[in-house]
Motif scaffolding. Structure first.
Motif, PDB file in Angstrom:
ATOM      1  N   GLN A  81      -3.376   2.017 -11.275  1.00  0.00           N
ATOM      2  CA  GLN A  81      -3.778   2.231  -9.880  1.00  0.00           C
ATOM      3  C   GLN A  81      -5.108   1.560  -9.576  1.00  0.00           C
ATOM      4  O   GLN A  81      -5.274   0.906  -8.542  1.00  0.00           O
ATOM      5  CB  GLN A  81      -3.902   3.739  -9.593  1.00  0.00           C
ATOM      6  N   GLN A 110      -2.715   4.285   0.179  1.00  0.00           N
ATOM      7  CA  GLN A 110      -2.458   5.148  -0.974  1.00  0.00           C
ATOM      8  C   GLN A 110      -1.576   6.342  -0.604  1.00  0.00           C
ATOM      9  O   GLN A 110      -1.642   6.849   0.510  1.00  0.00           O
ATOM     10  CB  GLN A 110      -3.777   5.668  -1.566  1.00  0.00           C
ATOM     11  N   ARG A 111      -0.787   6.770  -1.565  1.00  0.00           N
ATOM     12  CA  ARG A 111      -0.011   8.003  -1.383  1.00  0.00           C
ATOM     13  C   ARG A 111      -0.947   9.201  -1.474  1.00  0.00           C
ATOM     14  O   ARG A 111      -1.980   9.133  -2.139  1.00  0.00           O
ATOM     15  CB  ARG A 111       1.053   8.120  -2.473  1.00  0.00           C
ATOM     16  N   PRO A 112      -0.582  10.318  -0.825  1.00  0.00           N
ATOM     17  CA  PRO A 112      -1.425  11.521  -0.931  1.00  0.00           C
ATOM     18  C   PRO A 112      -1.601  11.911  -2.398  1.00  0.00           C
ATOM     19  O   PRO A 112      -0.645  11.921  -3.164  1.00  0.00           O
ATOM     20  CB  PRO A 112      -0.622  12.585  -0.167  1.00  0.00           C
ATOM     21  N   ARG A 116      -6.323   8.839  -3.485  1.00  0.00           N
ATOM     22  CA  ARG A 116      -6.554   8.740  -2.040  1.00  0.00           C
ATOM     23  C   ARG A 116      -7.768   9.573  -1.637  1.00  0.00           C
ATOM     24  O   ARG A 116      -8.612   9.130  -0.855  1.00  0.00           O
ATOM     25  CB  ARG A 116      -5.312   9.208  -1.280  1.00  0.00           C
TER      26      ARG A 116
END
Length: 423
Positions: A81, A110-112, A116
């Motif tokens: 990431q 970004q995904r939760p 993030r």
């Protein structure tokens, strides 16, 4: 124009010198010192403005609730990431977008989750006037000291886009190397696991049936068969002790590995294991050279670069060797001699670094060493795989052969008795 206080090694006289120099940026100051035949060891901006730069951080180390959550749950941000984020931020900076806008775009992508939330906090800190390196340094579970120091060097030199590009390349190559080593170990580990599962099944379920047959026939068993039956009984009755022993050894090694003395012993043994030790050694040298080369190229002072490289090195034996190098360089020695004395670094590495020192192109030489050793790690991994496969076949052959012979010896004696009786 900013003034920079420096400590450097004079290659002509072999002595350390200190002083101050005026330059537009830290990178220009380092370049000017190199032109004078000096190898920068430490270089820091003298302006009082640097002291004020930390002022935004006085309000606290980010969101206290977020820090607590990360501490409890361990972060949950993986290296892939961070590498992808670095490459994307580098691209946005190359395109000329403001840093805050770039961070906002990447945060929205970004995904939760943990990453993030961390990016949101960093974006808010930068928006309020904090330097990006300082905002990232508040989250060491995501961005390590190596990362934040390189970002700081990029900000100081006004070349954040260049530093981000180098950092992305550095992380991508490091990840690629790690994947190759892990990927090479997946096959033998999988084969060994399946082999042990099959052997355990035979020992727990098949051997006892043969034992019952032999008992019913009331025959005298050979020593090899008795040994096999005893092993089968032990595994069947005390399998949980075997399992506990494996778990205990695993966690004991982890605990020992965390101590300085214990970790040094484990790492030293690891380096001496045939073939695997060569892979570990070469990958450690590649990591050392790439990390130090990237830091020096990015304008970080040489002593600081050695400190960061040492902290970024997982192998304690190599880490201690780097510390010895740093101590020697601080006392005025060249880098190649303490490297030679450490016994970790090959002669070719020492000689290449010596040439780099003499020509004033140590950073380029270090990157060249890293590229060379990345290729050697590939070759060492291939060699390890070529040895592991026949070793696994031999192990399985010996184990299965032992079981078959031990079970068929009594049957042979029964057949011989029947033939004798029939004759």
């Amino acid at each position: 124009m900013p003034s920079f206080a420096y400590k450097a090694h004079d290659r002509r006289s072999g002595k350390d010198v200190s002083g101050s120099i005026e330059a537009a940026s830290q990178a220009e100051a380092i370049a000017a010192l190199k032109k004078q035949g000096l190898q920068p060891l430490e270089i820091k901006e003298s302006r009082s403005k640097l002291a004020k730069a930390a002022a935004p951080g006085a309000k606290g180390d980010g969101n206290p609730f977020l820090a607590t959550v990360l501490k409890i749950f361990g972060g949950g941000v993986n290296a892939a990431q961070v590498t992808l984020f670095t490459r994307q931020l580098s691209t946005l900076q190359d395109a000329g977008l403001p840093i805050v806008q770039s961070l906002q775009i990447l945060t929205d992508m970004q995904r939760p989750g943990t990453f993030r939330a961390v990016l949101q906090q960093v974006t808010e800190d930068v928006q309020s006037g904090t330097m990006l390196s300082e905002a990232m340094a508040r989250h060491p579970e995501v961005w390590d000291k190596l990362y934040t120091n390189l970002i700081k060097a990029g900000e100081t030199a006004g070349a954040l886009d260049v530093i981000l590009r180098r950092l992305a390349e550095f992380r991508e190559k490091a990840q690629k190397l790690k994947k190759k080593v892990i990927g090479a170990l997946v096959y033998p580990v999988a084969v060994m696991t399946i082999a042990i599962a099959i052997l355990t099944f035979i020992m727990v379920f098949i051997v006892p049936k043969f034992e019952q047959i032999f008992r019913d026939l009331n025959i005298r068993l050979p020593a090899l068969t008795v040994l096999l039956i005893d092993m089968s009984r032990f595994i069947g009755e005390w399998w949980w002790i075997v399992l506990l022993a494996i778990v205990f050894v695993f966690f004991a090694l982890k605990i020992i590995r965390k101590t300085e003395a214990g970790g040094a012993i484990v790492d030293r043994v690891q380096l001496r294991i045939p073939v695997l030790g060569m892979v570990v050694k070469k990958s450690s040298i590649a990591r050392f050279a790439r990390t130090l080369g990237t830091l020096v190229t990015s304008g970080v002072g040489f002593l600081d670069a050695l400190d960061i490289t040492k902290n970024a090195t997982p192998n304690i034996v190599v880490r201690n060797a780097i510390q010895a190098v740093r101590d020697s360089v601080k006392e005025g020695e060249t880098i190649n001699e303490p490297l030679r004395r450490s016994g970790i670094f090959d002669d070719i590495v020492v000689n290449m670094i010596k040439v780099g020192e003499e020509t004033g192109e140590l950073d380029k030489m270090l990157i060249k060493i890293a590229d060379t050793y990345d290729e050697e790690v590939d070759a060492a991994v291939a060699a390890m795989m070529s040895l592991l496969e026949p070793a696994l076949i031999i192990f399985m052959g010996v184990a299965v052969g032992f079981i078959v012979i031990a079970l068929f010896l009594p049957l042979i004696s029964i057949i011989e008795q029947l033939n004798a009786g029939g004759g």
